[in-house]
Design a protein around this motif. Structure first.
Motif, PDB file in Angstrom:
ATOM      1  N   TYR A 106     -71.379  55.469  23.359  1.00 14.49           N
ATOM      2  CA  TYR A 106     -69.494  55.485  23.430  1.00 14.49           C
ATOM      3  C   TYR A 106     -70.396  55.744  24.570  1.00 14.49           C
ATOM      4  N   ARG A 107     -69.478  56.060  26.046  1.00 17.75           N
ATOM      5  CA  ARG A 107     -69.460  55.874  27.467  1.00 17.75           C
ATOM      6  C   ARG A 107     -68.459  57.103  28.158  1.00 17.75           C
ATOM      7  N   LEU A 108     -68.730  57.629  28.633  1.00 16.37           N
ATOM      8  CA  LEU A 108     -67.643  58.661  29.991  1.00 16.37           C
ATOM      9  C   LEU A 108     -67.561  57.792  30.682  1.00 16.37           C
ATOM     10  N   GLU A 109     -67.174  56.892  31.218  1.00 11.24           N
ATOM     11  CA  GLU A 109     -67.277  56.388  32.851  1.00 11.24           C
ATOM     12  C   GLU A 109     -66.052  56.328  33.710  1.00 11.24           C
ATOM     13  N   SER A 110     -66.042  56.603  35.422  1.00  7.43           N
ATOM     14  CA  SER A 110     -65.219  56.337  35.789  1.00  7.43           C
ATOM     15  C   SER A 110     -64.482  54.988  36.518  1.00  7.43           C
ATOM     16  N   LEU A 111     -63.155  55.400  37.023  1.00  7.62           N
ATOM     17  CA  LEU A 111     -62.650  54.153  37.457  1.00  7.62           C
ATOM     18  C   LEU A 111     -63.461  53.349  39.032  1.00  7.62           C
ATOM     19  N   ASN A 112     -63.882  54.894  39.364  1.00  7.03           N
ATOM     20  CA  ASN A 112     -64.701  55.272  40.980  1.00  7.03           C
ATOM     21  C   ASN A 112     -65.705  54.252  40.481  1.00  7.03           C
ATOM     22  N   PRO A 113     -66.114  53.670  41.619  1.00  2.69           N
ATOM     23  CA  PRO A 113     -67.587  52.867  40.784  1.00  2.69           C
ATOM     24  C   PRO A 113     -68.748  54.275  41.257  1.00  2.69           C
ATOM     25  N   LEU A 114     -68.052  54.837  42.425  1.00  2.00           N
ATOM     26  CA  LEU A 114     -69.268  55.988  42.797  1.00  2.00           C
ATOM     27  C   LEU A 114     -69.520  56.991  42.408  1.00  2.00           C
ATOM     28  N   TYR A 115     -68.899  56.896  40.608  1.00  2.00           N
ATOM     29  CA  TYR A 115     -68.928  58.208  40.097  1.00  2.00           C
ATOM     30  C   TYR A 115     -70.087  57.472  39.221  1.00  2.00           C
ATOM     31  N   SER A 116     -71.406  58.501  38.503  1.00  2.00           N
ATOM     32  CA  SER A 116     -71.943  57.858  37.343  1.00  2.00           C
ATOM     33  C   SER A 116     -70.893  57.515  36.269  1.00  2.00           C
ATOM     34  N   PRO A 117     -71.453  57.477  34.982  1.00  2.00           N
ATOM     35  CA  PRO A 117     -71.124  57.670  33.630  1.00  2.00           C
ATOM     36  C   PRO A 117     -71.799  58.475  32.234  1.00  2.00           C
ATOM     37  N   LEU A 118     -70.537  58.504  32.080  1.00  2.00           N
ATOM     38  CA  LEU A 118     -71.778  59.530  30.898  1.00  2.00           C
ATOM     39  C   LEU A 118     -72.024  59.273  29.230  1.00  2.00           C
ATOM     40  N   ALA A 119     -73.139  59.259  28.854  1.00  2.00           N
ATOM     41  CA  ALA A 119     -73.568  59.193  26.912  1.00  2.00           C
ATOM     42  C   ALA A 119     -72.492  59.885  26.299  1.00  2.00           C
ATOM     43  N   PHE A 120     -71.775  59.960  25.417  1.00  2.00           N
ATOM     44  CA  PHE A 120     -70.611  60.560  24.793  1.00  2.00           C
ATOM     45  C   PHE A 120     -71.304  60.308  23.100  1.00  2.00           C
ATOM     46  N   ASP A 121     -71.425  60.708  22.255  1.00  2.00           N
ATOM     47  CA  ASP A 121     -71.335  60.910  20.893  1.00  2.00           C
ATOM     48  C   ASP A 121     -69.829  61.437  20.342  1.00  2.00           C
ATOM     49  N   PRO A 122     -68.448  60.609  20.052  1.00  2.00           N
ATOM     50  CA  PRO A 122     -67.401  61.109  19.580  1.00  2.00           C
ATOM     51  C   PRO A 122     -67.748  62.042  18.099  1.00  2.00           C
ATOM     52  N   PHE A 123     -68.629  61.431  17.083  1.00  2.00           N
ATOM     53  CA  PHE A 123     -68.626  61.341  16.116  1.00  2.00           C
ATOM     54  C   PHE A 123     -70.482  62.832  15.804  1.00  2.00           C
ATOM     55  N   SER A 124     -70.581  63.359  17.101  1.00  2.00           N
ATOM     56  CA  SER A 124     -72.008  64.444  16.653  1.00  2.00           C
ATOM     57  C   SER A 124     -70.643  65.942  16.739  1.00  2.00           C
ATOM     58  N   GLU A 125     -71.029  66.751  16.031  1.00  2.00           N
ATOM     59  CA  GLU A 125     -70.660  68.161  15.882  1.00  2.00           C
ATOM     60  C   GLU A 125     -71.408  68.906  16.875  1.00  2.00           C
ATOM     61  N   LYS A 126     -72.763  68.262  17.727  1.00  2.00           N
ATOM     62  CA  LYS A 126     -73.366  69.189  19.109  1.00  2.00           C
ATOM     63  C   LYS A 126     -73.003  68.169  20.329  1.00  2.00           C
ATOM     64  N   GLU A 127     -72.359  67.797  20.125  1.00  2.00           N
ATOM     65  CA  GLU A 127     -71.736  67.015  21.155  1.00  2.00           C
ATOM     66  C   GLU A 127     -71.320  67.818  22.328  1.00  2.00           C
ATOM     67  N   PRO A 128     -72.084  67.907  23.487  1.00  2.00           N
ATOM     68  CA  PRO A 128     -71.190  69.304  24.613  1.00  2.00           C
ATOM     69  C   PRO A 128     -69.815  68.929  24.994  1.00  2.00           C
ATOM     70  N   VAL A 129     -69.461  67.718  24.802  1.00  2.00           N
ATOM     71  CA  VAL A 129     -68.215  66.856  25.286  1.00  2.00           C
ATOM     72  C   VAL A 129     -66.765  66.284  24.451  1.00  2.00           C
ATOM     73  N   ARG A 130     -65.645  67.196  24.128  1.00  2.00           N
ATOM     74  CA  ARG A 130     -65.029  67.371  23.017  1.00  2.00           C
ATOM     75  C   ARG A 130     -63.336  66.522  23.874  1.00  2.00           C
ATOM     76  N   LEU A 131     -62.672  65.792  23.075  1.00  2.00           N
ATOM     77  CA  LEU A 131     -61.861  64.882  23.622  1.00  2.00           C
ATOM     78  C   LEU A 131     -60.044  65.777  23.205  1.00  2.00           C
ATOM     79  N   LEU A 132     -59.955  66.035  24.212  1.00  2.00           N
ATOM     80  CA  LEU A 132     -58.300  66.499  24.297  1.00  2.00           C
ATOM     81  C   LEU A 132     -57.181  65.867  23.682  1.00  2.00           C
ATOM     82  N   GLY A 133     -57.305  64.689  24.680  1.00  2.00           N
ATOM     83  CA  GLY A 133     -55.692  63.613  24.745  1.00  2.00           C
ATOM     84  C   GLY A 133     -56.225  62.667  25.186  1.00  2.00           C
TER      85      GLY A 133
END
Length: 846
Positions: A808-835
């Protein structure tokens, strides 16, 4: 309980509807804001503000009045005399009572439900506390009706009050069978059953017809699509047999009954659909409003119009513009659709197209080109209610998929001129997807999609869907494999959840529902077809429920009709009367163009070799798909053996595969057409940027999570990673979120700062989210929490969650901003889904 808001609501209606949702969401039942049961009082028709069917409480009709106590000066019986109000007299209880009897008439027409439903008429005053009403002495009057007050809308009090009302009815709880019948009434089961009886089911087909009322009632999403009136354009994408024509007919009848002064056009491409559409609308108007349609205000018309079809949308517009309507013979296009597009373009280029209609509904949208849609949009009055339904797999003449971008294009700023992503205020979606097939058994539908796309071709498909989500949109799931690597094996299955045909829930019959056979020549094929038709009639199938579709030229179609007649079969040819597809006591013989939009219990498809001659072309594969999916129960396919080997082999291979299809993932670059859809309609689009705050510092308890949501001082950073403010778990006020639709306690609002999600979410917008549970909302916009570099503070950002090759990746709609790789199933992932994102709160009105 399922809740459906079918049109725009007043503030008071939304407040009561949200309160019912909060109080009864775990109960068994259905609740509609404006269900189209109409009762006539004087010159006007009225539909219930709120209709609730509850397993234990029965049927409740609630009339909502947004008045204050000061507006009622006195009461005489059920007549309220008003002061400083837009009307001198109100009779809310009498109106609710008339509506309850009107609704009960529909339920009592079902023998099992006669006099079985508890029922009660209520008045809701969401702005008037009970004490204030009592202070005026109204509670002491003998005529004081059952009223829900402002301070009685909390979940506990509301449940008790409605329980008290229903407890006086003296009827027992509905049995399982009675409950299914009651749901079927609201699911249009009664009227659909009536239409089907007139359609000629007999013999063994009786078990099919008897089951369909139950099926229709269970598909609540179909019901909600049918009864809702969008305040603007709406796109409906539905697979073959999903009921698009019926749902458009429900919309047309509902709009006509609710707004008899509106000018409505229901338009389509297949001439033989006149009979079907007019019969649907007639039965629906009788069922919903005890009235006949006024065909001067609700006009069923062909897209073009002409000598054999009568007035059409193009023809009527040309007349209104003082121009002589052109015919297809005036042009040199290769298809009628292309000629119609040129004719429409001529009118558009003249300018000053008159606004003739309040709503235009387009069936068979895949067969009409963009210039027709632009003309249909131009003849509409604001707010431009253009509603079009389509199935790209049934396109017979061209390859354009009627997405909003293909039809209307983009403006100089790059934005869609007609945007059908997201929701309207109140929760009505601008786009709908219909995945469930009622008409065609799963065995036939699966084969039709596979052979229609050419999934088993050695050279690869001619057209295909190349994502798992794309297959899910039309009711399939990828059991194994994927599309990342062309040539990889893919196993495709169609779930029972999206298979609405009664035969799909029964054991597999001994004789396959789809059969194919080759013959030495055309005469032998026609001879065998005549024998099989005779056999079907002898076994109890009524002749009008048999269709023979020939894929070849018209001269062969005439020879086929003649051969059937020689065998003693009564024949109705659509070539002789294009506006009448079916005639009592006669077998319909037709070409594929006039078959489209129609259906029969048994379908014979002849001339398979005529498709094989050019089987590598999308349109010809689509011809075969349309022919196969006309069947309600059985389909027999035939052709000349020596010229049909490839397609006969594909059909035989599909038969051996059973309830799944195994094929190789296609190379998207080699496809002649991709069947991928527009972005998900669940993501709201381009909200206006707020100009003044709709936030209040505090609200009353009965407004919390019913009309207002908490605004957290998070200021989600929709900008570069790490630029978000540190999370502060404090409520920064309450925001009016009624425009989002029904609210609940798992919803909240945050203010977005930054431009990475523009143009969809503007800098400074207040966005509403629902707390995530366990699912990963692929393709949706989400609120995420990011651990900062110091590993102690966190920032909150808004991004879109997208699937990538590696996860998975977290991406912006505005192409000027870069995406970020993301693993929603990893306990070590520094990004957490809220809503997950639901929409943007519009600015407060000045």
């Amino acid at each position: 309980m399922e809740f459906f808001q079918t049109t725009e609501a007043t503030t008071g209606e939304a407040r009561v509807f949200n309160a019912l949702r909060e109080a009864f969401r775990q109960d068994e039942g259905l609740c509609f804001l404006r269900y189209p049961f109409f009762e006539t009082r004087g010159r006007f028709r009225h539909e219930p503000d709120i209709l609730m069917l509850h397993r234990d409480l029965g049927l409740l009709i609630i009339e909502v009045k947004d008045l204050q106590a000061r507006h009622v000066s006195r009461m005489e019986g059920h007549t309220w005399h008003m002061a400083d109000w837009h009307k001198g007299i109100e009779e809310p209880y009498a109106q609710a009572e008339a509506q309850i009897w009107s609704a009960l008439k529909r339920f009592n027409s079902v023998p099992l439900l006669h006099d079985r439903l508890k029922h009660h008429a209520l008045v809701a005053l969401p702005n008037v506390p009970r004490a204030e009403w009592a202070a005026k002495g109204f509670t002491l009057l003998p005529c004081n009706p059952a009223i829900l007050h402002k301070d009685e809308l909390g979940p506990v009090t509301l449940r008790r009050r409605l329980g008290d009302f229903a407890g006086t009815a003296g009827r027992s709880r509905l049995t399982n069978e009675e409950w299914q019948k009651a749901r079927a009434v609201l699911g249009f089961g009664t009227v659909i059953e009536q239409i089907q009886k007139r359609g000629g089911f007999a013999g063994t087909a009786a078990r099919v017809a008897a089951s369909e009322t139950r099926i229709a009632a269970l598909d609540l999403e179909q019901v909600s699509i049918g009864v809702e009136i969008p305040p603007g354009p709406q796109r409906i994408r539905g697979i073959a047999g999903s009921g698009k024509t019926m749902l458009l007919a429900i919309k047309a009848a509902r709009m006509h009954l609710a707004h008899p002064d509106w000018d409505i056009a229901f338009t389509f491409n297949t001439k033989s659909l006149y009979q079907v559409i007019q019969s649907y609308i007639t039965e629906l108007c009788r069922y919903l409003g005890d009235s006949e349609p006024n065909w001067r205000k609700l006009r069923v018309m062909h897209a073009w119009g002409g000598r054999t079809t009568g007035p059409g949308l193009y023809y009527v517009t040309a007349q209104a513009m003082g121009r002589k309507a052109r015919t297809s013979n005036d042009f040199k296009g290769t298809t009628i659709s292309e000629n119609l597009a040129v004719a429409c373009r001529e009118l558009l280029e003249l300018g000053r197209v008159p606004e003739l209609f309040d709503a235009v509904l387009v069936d068979e949208g895949q067969d009409l080109l963009s210039d027709f849609y632009r003309l249909a949009y131009a003849v509409l009055k604001a707010p431009k209610r253009l509603i079009w339904a389509y199935d790209e797999a049934q396109s017979l003449d061209h390859l354009t998929i009627p997405t909003s971008e293909n039809l209307f294009g983009r403006g100089p700023d790059g934005k869609l001129l007609v945007d059908v992503a997201g929701q309207y205020p109140g929760g009505i979606y601008k786009s709908r997807i219909m995945r469930r097939c009622y008409r065609t058994p799963r065995q036939i539908l699966l084969a039709a999609h596979a052979v229609g796309m050419g999934l088993l071709r050695p050279e690869g498909p001619v057209q295909a869907i190349t994502t798992k989500s794309g297959w899910q949109d039309i009711g399939y799931s990828v059991e194994t494999g994927g599309f990342a690597s062309p040539g990889a094996e893919v196993v495709l299955v169609r779930s029972m959840a999206n298979s609405g045909h009664p035969l799909d829930s029964l054991p597999m019959p001994r004789r396959p529902l789809l059969r194919s056979q080759g013959f030495a020549d055309r005469e032998a094929e026609f001879e065998a077809c005549a024998r099989c038709v005779q056999e079907q009639v002898r076994t109890g199938v009524r002749a009008e429920q048999i269709m023979v579709v020939h894929l070849g030229f018209k001269d062969e179609l005439q020879r086929l009709a003649g051969r059937l007649s020689e065998a003693g079969v009564v024949v109705h040819s659509t070539e002789e009367n294009p506006r009448e597809f079916r005639r009592a006591g006669a077998v319909t013989v037709t070409g594929v163009h006039r078959a489209k939009g129609n259906e029969s219990r048994v379908v014979f498809v002849t001339g398979l070799d005529c498709v094989e001659r050019v089987e590598g072309e999308v349109v010809n594969r689509n011809h075969l798909f349309v022919a196969l999916t006309r069947s309600r129960q059985e389909c027999i396919v035939s052709g000349v053996s020596t010229r049909s080997r490839r397609l006969l082999h594909e059909l035989e291979t599909l038969h051996r595969m059973g309830d799944r299809v195994v094929f190789l993932a296609p190379d998207p670059k080699r496809l002649k057409r991709s069947l991928e859809d527009e972005p998900s309609p669940g993501v709201p689009s381009d909200p206006p940027r707020p100009q003044e705050s709709p936030v209040r510092a505090s609200v009353a308890d009965d407004e919390r999570f019913r009309t207002h949501l908490p605004l957290y001082d998070v200021r989600a950073a929709a900008g570069p990673w790490g630029a978000g403010r540190v999370v502060e778990q404090e409520v920064d006020g309450w925001v009016d979120a009624t425009a989002i639709g029904a609210l609940s306690t798992d919803m909240f609002a945050v203010r977005v700062a930054g431009k990475s999600m523009e143009p969809q979410i503007a800098d400074g917008s207040i966005a509403v989210f629902r707390h995530l549970r366990d699912s990963v909302p692929e393709g949706k916009i989400v609120l995420v929490q990011q651990l900062q570099a110091d590993h102690e503070s966190v920032a909150v950002v808004v991004k879109r969650l997208a699937r990538s090759v590696s996860g998975y990746r977290l991406e912006s709609l505005n192409p000027l901003y870069s995406p970020l790789a993301f693993d929603p199933f990893s306990e070590k992932e520094p990004v957490r889904l809220l809503g997950v994102y639901l929409g943007v709160v519009p600015p407060a009105r000045s």
